[in-house]
Design a protein around this motif. Structure first.
Motif, PDB file in Angstrom:
ATOM      1  N   ASN A 146      -0.137  14.986  -4.545  1.00  0.00           N
ATOM      2  CA  ASN A 146       0.088  13.621  -4.083  1.00  0.00           C
ATOM      3  C   ASN A 146      -1.250  12.899  -4.042  1.00  0.00           C
ATOM      4  O   ASN A 146      -2.318  13.502  -4.246  1.00  0.00           O
ATOM      5  N   VAL A 147      -1.175  11.610  -3.811  1.00  0.00           N
ATOM      6  CA  VAL A 147      -2.358  10.759  -3.655  1.00  0.00           C
ATOM      7  C   VAL A 147      -2.104   9.855  -2.460  1.00  0.00           C
ATOM      8  O   VAL A 147      -0.992   9.817  -1.917  1.00  0.00           O
ATOM      9  N   VAL A 162       0.163   5.343   6.384  1.00  0.00           N
ATOM     10  CA  VAL A 162       0.506   5.285   4.961  1.00  0.00           C
ATOM     11  C   VAL A 162       0.959   6.676   4.521  1.00  0.00           C
ATOM     12  O   VAL A 162       0.201   7.643   4.622  1.00  0.00           O
ATOM     13  N   ALA A 163       2.187   6.778   4.054  1.00  0.00           N
ATOM     14  CA  ALA A 163       2.713   8.063   3.601  1.00  0.00           C
ATOM     15  C   ALA A 163       2.051   8.452   2.281  1.00  0.00           C
ATOM     16  O   ALA A 163       1.659   7.575   1.487  1.00  0.00           O
ATOM     17  N   ALA A 197      -1.161   2.970  -6.406  1.00  0.00           N
ATOM     18  CA  ALA A 197      -1.099   1.603  -5.879  1.00  0.00           C
ATOM     19  C   ALA A 197      -0.357   1.555  -4.554  1.00  0.00           C
ATOM     20  O   ALA A 197       0.575   2.331  -4.314  1.00  0.00           O
ATOM     21  N   LEU A 198      -0.785   0.624  -3.720  1.00  0.00           N
ATOM     22  CA  LEU A 198      -0.135   0.365  -2.442  1.00  0.00           C
ATOM     23  C   LEU A 198      -0.198  -1.123  -2.163  1.00  0.00           C
ATOM     24  O   LEU A 198      -1.272  -1.725  -2.241  1.00  0.00           O
ATOM     25  N   ASN A 199       0.924  -1.735  -1.838  1.00  0.00           N
ATOM     26  CA  ASN A 199       0.961  -3.140  -1.459  1.00  0.00           C
ATOM     27  C   ASN A 199       0.921  -3.263   0.060  1.00  0.00           C
ATOM     28  O   ASN A 199       1.788  -2.716   0.757  1.00  0.00           O
ATOM     29  N   MET A 200      -0.069  -3.962   0.558  1.00  0.00           N
ATOM     30  CA  MET A 200      -0.135  -4.278   1.983  1.00  0.00           C
ATOM     31  C   MET A 200       0.491  -5.655   2.170  1.00  0.00           C
ATOM     32  O   MET A 200      -0.087  -6.671   1.791  1.00  0.00           O
ATOM     33  N   GLU A 201       1.675  -5.694   2.737  1.00  0.00           N
ATOM     34  CA  GLU A 201       2.467  -6.916   2.835  1.00  0.00           C
ATOM     35  C   GLU A 201       2.130  -7.704   4.098  1.00  0.00           C
ATOM     36  O   GLU A 201       1.637  -7.162   5.091  1.00  0.00           O
TER      37      GLU A 201
END
Length: 368
Positions: A146-147, A162-163, A197-201
């Motif tokens: 995983n990352v 953050v999972a 990638a991760l979106n911080m909403e």
């Protein structure tokens, strides 16, 4: 807590008593690297270095070795044709077999960000009530469990849960309506094959200038969690009249024999004809990192060359900390006439030296 004047005097003594440690070139702090060692397997920018896996790995504790300019990316075996195979956690340490530590360029496990176009306006313009920030890193292959990202919000360092992430991308668009697809190798470098990638909403307008600390990581197939190059970012970095280039300085240390430090100095030079250190109300936009609780710095720009000297230390006597994490973070702004200058145009050179523990013993570390 110690008196600040007393602490700074002690820091000066420590710094003066240590030996020069390492040199940073092309924007990376490195220790001098020897020629390719016998038995190494090199595939492009990726190096498989023969090392004793047992020094770093057992079923209860898994740590990462380090190599200048690189990040550890798992344990491998190799056949007579130098074809490599990842060692999985369930396999354990193979008997009577050479084990190889895989190292990829450090830029692969670093951080880039995007914001939506509505937030990429001038600092004086009307802003949206909220926006999203896309956090990007990369991997060289799919050979990871995983990352993910460690994210701390604001000066209070509120932890954002953050999972771990198990999905990667060959290309990305900023939005569904965009026609442009960006590729990992164009954003990070040739060895980057997939984005993470991760979106911080829903980042509120009130938080556009707030610091967001981000450190990417991956978990190798043998179960080792490896943390990459941390960075501070802000939504306002993307304002059209700012377009800041955020440059971190990270320290990393060997997992089996971690170097512990109490003080250390880094000197950075850059092309001051094209860039200057950004300011706000006369104050430089430079962040102290998460390692040294006390830090002073000096910025000089003369004859087209900028120089920043940092001296950092802990604020409690007889205390050391592992040399692993963000030492400092600098935001640069482009000078007039160089609006299209890129990060590579900074022409960064850095010297990291005088890292010591409280016993005034030199500590050999690797910094980026």
């Amino acid at each position: 807590m110690m008196d600040k004047k007393k602490m700074m005097n002690l820091t000066k003594k420590l710094v003066a008593g240590c030996l020069a440690l390492s040199v940073i070139v092309a924007g990376i702090v490195v220790t001098p690297k020897a020629a390719e060692a016998e038995g190494e397997i090199v595939k492009g920018e990726i190096t498989y270095k023969p090392m004793e896996m047992a020094t770093y790995w057992d079923t209860n504790s898994k740590t990462a070795p380090v190599l200048a300019d690189h990040i550890f990316a798992g344990w491998y075996t190799a056949d007579a044709n130098d074809e490599v195979t990842a060692i999985k956690e369930a396999d354990g340490i193979p008997a009577n077999t050479t084990t190889y530590a895989k190292f990829v360029p450090a830029y692969v496990l670093s951080v880039k960000t995007q914001v939506e176009a509505a937030a990429e306006v001038a600092s004086t313009a009307t802003k949206p009530e909220s926006t999203f920030l896309r956090v990007l890193s990369s991997v060289d292959s799919e050979d990871y469990k995983n990352v993910g990202f460690e994210i701390l919000l604001g000066d209070g360092e509120k932890v954002l849960e953050v999972a771990p992430i198990t999905k990667v991308y060959e290309g990305l668009k900023l939005s569904e309506t965009d026609t442009e697809v960006i590729r990992p190798n164009g954003v990070f470098g040739a060895a980057a094959t997939y984005f993470t990638a991760l979106n911080m909403e829903d980042i509120s307008y009130k938080s556009f200038s707030s610091k967001i600390y981000i450190r990417p990581y991956w978990t190798t197939l043998d179960g080792t969690k490896v943390e990459g190059l941390a960075k501070n970012v802000r939504v306002e970095d993307k304002y059209s009249d700012y377009r800041y280039i955020s440059v971190p300085v990270n320290l990393l240390t060997d997992g089996a024999t971690p170097a512990e430090v109490a003080a250390g100095k880094v000197t950075m030079t850059y092309d001051a004809t094209k860039f200057t250190v950004a300011k706000n109300d006369g104050n430089y936009r430079i962040d102290t990192g998460r390692l040294m609780s006390e830090m002073v710095y000096n910025v000089v720009e003369s004859n087209g060359v900028g120089t920043i000297t940092f001296v950092g230390n802990l604020n409690t006597i007889n205390t050391n900390i592992a040399a692993d994490g963000l030492y400092a973070n600098i935001r640069f702004i482009r000078n007039e006439g160089y609006s299209e200058a890129t990060e590579s145009d900074l022409a960064l050179t850095k010297t990291a030296n005088d890292f010591c523990n409280w016993g005034e013993e030199k500590q050999e570390i690797i910094a980026w």
